[in-house]
Design an enzyme around this catalytic site. Structure first.
Site, mmCIF file in Angstrom:
data_model
loop_
_atom_site.group_PDB
_atom_site.id
_atom_site.type_symbol
_atom_site.label_atom_id
_atom_site.label_comp_id
_atom_site.label_asym_id
_atom_site.label_seq_id
_atom_site.Cartn_x
_atom_site.Cartn_y
_atom_site.Cartn_z
ATOM 1 C CG HIS A 1 29.242 -6.748 106.243
ATOM 2 N ND1 HIS A 1 28.137 -6.537 107.039
ATOM 3 C CD2 HIS A 1 30.153 -7.403 107.017
ATOM 4 C CE1 HIS A 1 28.367 -7.044 108.243
ATOM 5 N NE2 HIS A 1 29.570 -7.584 108.246
ATOM 6 C CG ASP B 1 28.763 -12.793 110.872
ATOM 7 O OD1 ASP B 1 29.644 -13.523 110.366
ATOM 8 O OD2 ASP B 1 28.998 -11.683 111.399
ATOM 9 C CG HIS C 1 29.804 -8.245 112.536
ATOM 10 N ND1 HIS C 1 30.767 -9.218 112.410
ATOM 11 C CD2 HIS C 1 30.227 -7.400 113.501
ATOM 12 C CE1 HIS C 1 31.752 -8.963 113.263
ATOM 13 N NE2 HIS C 1 31.449 -7.872 113.940
ATOM 14 C CG ASP D 1 31.188 -13.220 113.779
ATOM 15 O OD1 ASP D 1 30.129 -13.868 113.826
ATOM 16 O OD2 ASP D 1 31.447 -12.398 112.871
#
Length: 268
Positions: A87, A124, A126, A200
């Site tokens: 990120h 991931d 995200h 996740d």
């Protein structure tokens, strides 16, 4: 876990130097974070309070991925227990990510003439928005992200190939999507492949919103590792997110990723 099983010998990461980190990040941002002079709003976006410990951790995360990359070029594959901080954008951090270790490592390898093209497989839950932003206009980096459509970040960036998934996706559907798009990363003919292996997507993850089982995650990793081994380019494994309750479920899932990597690449 995997260290106790004798599969890996763990080594402390060296710290990347600021000039190396600045290969993928704005030097002013690197300096501001290092000296603790970033505006408060910038630190809130990262989501962690500034401290010298955080500075060391951020530079060590990049250093670990660079070391794993160099190991991969020499031996075929390398792994770091940190990294995957996808990120982090060129000029700011976000989502607990300060520096984008994969992006820095790619630039590090290219500056030294060791590679020209790279692929990033980001699984991931995200989206790897920072990685997508850094390489959005770079024809020699292929970014693939399979992620939750309605999950963080809420303003997605454009990867070379994005696969947004609705909430609640289970093993079979997830693996079907992966099978459909994974070949594209290798059709790009990269000189090195980076894998962000966040755990996740687990159903037990409080930030995930997908519904994979531990067995489904192992099957996911096995597919990625088998494709990488068949293709033959150096392969770099990083970790990523994991927020299960209890947290031991995330720790075990991360350990399973590294166990599976050892099995697939070392033939154990």
């Amino acid at each position: 876990m995997v260290e106790k099983e004798g599969l890996f010998q763990l080594e402390h990461s060296s710290l990347a130097d600021p000039d190396t980190v600045a290969l993928a990040h704005d030097p002013a941002y690197v300096t501001g974070f290092t000296t603790g002079t970033l505006p408060a709003v910038a630190m809130r976006r990262i989501g962690l309070p500034w401290s010298q410990v955080l500075v060391n951790r951020a530079f060590a995360s990049v250093g670990g991925t660079i070391s794993a990359s160099m190991h991969a070029l020499q031996y075929g594959w390398g792994a770091t227990l940190g990294g995957g901080t996808h990120h982090a954008f060129r000029s700011e951090g976000a989502g607990f990510c300060v520096f984008n270790d994969i992006a820095v490592s790619i630039q590090f390898l290219r500056k030294r003439g060791l590679i020209r093209r790279a692929a990033v497989i980001d699984l991931d839950v995200h989206q790897g928005d920072g990685t997508a932003e850094i390489f959005q206009n770079d024809p020699d980096v292929f970014t693939l992200s399979i992620h939750g459509e309605s999950n963080f970040p809420f303003r997605k960036k454009k990867s070379r190939l994005d696969v947004p998934l609705p909430d609640g996706v289970e093993d079979a559907a997830y693996l079907r999507h992966l099978d459909e798009v994974l070949p594209a990363a290798f059709a790009f003919k990269p000189d090195v492949v980076f894998y962000q292996s966040g755990v996740d997507p687990l159903a037990s993850d409080v930030l995930g919103r997908l519904s994979l089982t531990p067995a489904g995650l192992i099957a996911r990793d096995r597919r990625v590792f088998a494709a990488a081994r068949s293709f033959g380019a150096p392969f770099v494994l990083t970790s990523g997110g994991g927020y299960s309750r209890p947290i031991e479920l995330s720790a075990e899932a991360h350990a399973n990723t590294y166990r599976t990597a050892w099995e697939m690449f070392a033939g154990v």
